[in-house]
Design an enzyme around this catalytic site. Structure first.
Site, PDB file in Angstrom:
ATOM      1  CD  GLU A  82      50.612  27.668  22.723  1.00 26.10           C
ATOM      2  OE1 GLU A  82      49.888  26.743  23.126  1.00 26.10           O
ATOM      3  OE2 GLU A  82      51.803  27.839  23.098  1.00 26.10           O
ATOM      4  CG  HIS A 151      42.870  25.547  30.981  1.00 29.85           C
ATOM      5  ND1 HIS A 151      44.044  25.654  31.675  1.00 29.85           N
ATOM      6  CD2 HIS A 151      43.022  24.492  30.129  1.00 29.85           C
ATOM      7  CE1 HIS A 151      44.874  24.689  31.278  1.00 29.85           C
ATOM      8  NE2 HIS A 151      44.272  23.979  30.337  1.00 29.85           N
TER       9      HIS A 151
END
Length: 347
Positions: A82, A151
């Site tokens: 990321e 998540h």
């Protein structure tokens, strides 16, 4: 992909109507996909990049079909990194491109936090306005999908607290379609939050010939007279359900979809609270130092003499997001919201 030459700048415009049928029913996922497609057709400088966004079409299929139609140079499957994804997007934005970065899940954004806060947010200010940062960072956020750890986070307050970043949250398919195009057209970096549990949920009628409201604006989505409920992203649906339930008991709730979290558009909020005299804020994020704290403070400062009760907040408990089998106890639901509405009438 070569970046040896800087594309010529093109004038920014409002989102263009597409060649789709004037009116059709779409899900949030479809609306976002259509919005990305329209932006890419309108401006060849728009690029999409992230983990599995190409051949797979993203884990939620938001980018489905884009690589096939626009090629691997414009829809780029990245490594699982990321920080590298966002750092690469910084360089692309400096060279005149408009990268749209997908963070696969909310909890995966933290490796990129340094790039977002130290580079993306500061570049325009650092360069005295000479280096705009036209970048969109898409983040599926919130819970309710039965996922494992990392998540189901709600990190919006951390980005809204960072000067230099714009932060918006769509809540429905039509807003998803228009807001993603407006965010891409912005010369400032936009953290674009998408309520993942609503991607493939209820459909809404899209008229792509309509004129959308401004990106950084709040909207009254249900008028009312007795109490104002402020929501965004996944909790807008909760607020609307609560308003419907309350109407059966003779209580009128006005629901405002904030849509923009930084900057906040408070004018519709103040107008509503001055009318109703009561205000409840609901979000999935932890109540402690969440967006509700800032909203409550601003409403109290500006509407003090109109308030009949303190501004109340409903949100997640001050714990890490729990295991999926008990997440429904963590997430604010209709009952918890209606309880807060009832409490505002006890003062």
């Amino acid at each position: 992909m070569s970046t040896q030459t800087t594309p010529q700048a093109t004038p920014q415009a409002t989102p263009q109507a597409t060649s789709q049928a004037p009116s059709q029913k779409i899900t949030l996922a479809k609306g976002l996909n259509m919005g990305l497609r329209a932006a890419m057709e309108h401006d060849e400088k728009v690029l999409v990049m992230g983990e599995d966004v190409g051949k797979l079409g993203g884990v939620f299929r938001i980018t489905d079909g884009l690589q096939k139609d626009f090629g691997e140079d414009r829809v780029i499957d990245s490594p699982l990194a990321e920080s590298g994804i966002v750092g690469t997007a910084v360089g692309l934005a400096l060279r005149g491109y408009r990268p749209v970065v997908e963070i696969q899940f909310d909890g995966f954004v933290y490796p990129a936090y340094d790039q977002i806060v130290c580079q993306v947010a500061k570049m325009r200010y650092r360069s005295k306005g000479h280096s705009p940062m036209p970048m969109v960072i898409r983040i599926p956020f919130g819970g309710g999908i039965g996922a494992v750890e990392h998540h189901s986070e709600s990190p919006e307050a951390q980005f809204a607290h960072t000067p230099g970043l714009k932060v918006v949250a769509c809540s429905n398919p039509v807003d998803g379609y228009w807001m993603i195009q407006q965010a891409i057209a912005s010369d400032d970096p936009v953290v674009f939050l998408e309520p993942k549990r609503q991607y493939h949920g209820a459909k809404a009628e899209l008229d792509d010939t309509a004129t959308p409201p401004p990106l950084f604006s709040s909207q009254v989505v249900r008028p009312g007279t007795d109490v104002t409920v402020l929501a965004y992203g996944p909790t807008v649906r909760t607020a609307l359900s609560a308003a419907e339930a309350a109407s059966n008991e003779g209580r009128s709730i006005e629901v405002i979809d904030l849509r923009t979290l930084s900057p906040l558009d408070m004018a519709p909020v103040y107008d509503s609270v001055r009318k109703t005299g009561r205000c409840v804020v609901v979000h999935e994020a932890h109540v402690n130092l969440g967006l509700g704290s800032e909203l409550a403070a601003r409403v109290t400062e500006e509407c003090f003499y109109s308030l009949e009760a303190p501004v109340l907040r409903v949100g997640g408990f001050d714990i890490p997001y729990p295991a999926s089998r008990i997440e429904e106890d963590f997430l604010p639901d209709l009952d918890r919201l209606l309880d807060a509405v009832d409490r505002t009438f006890g003062f």
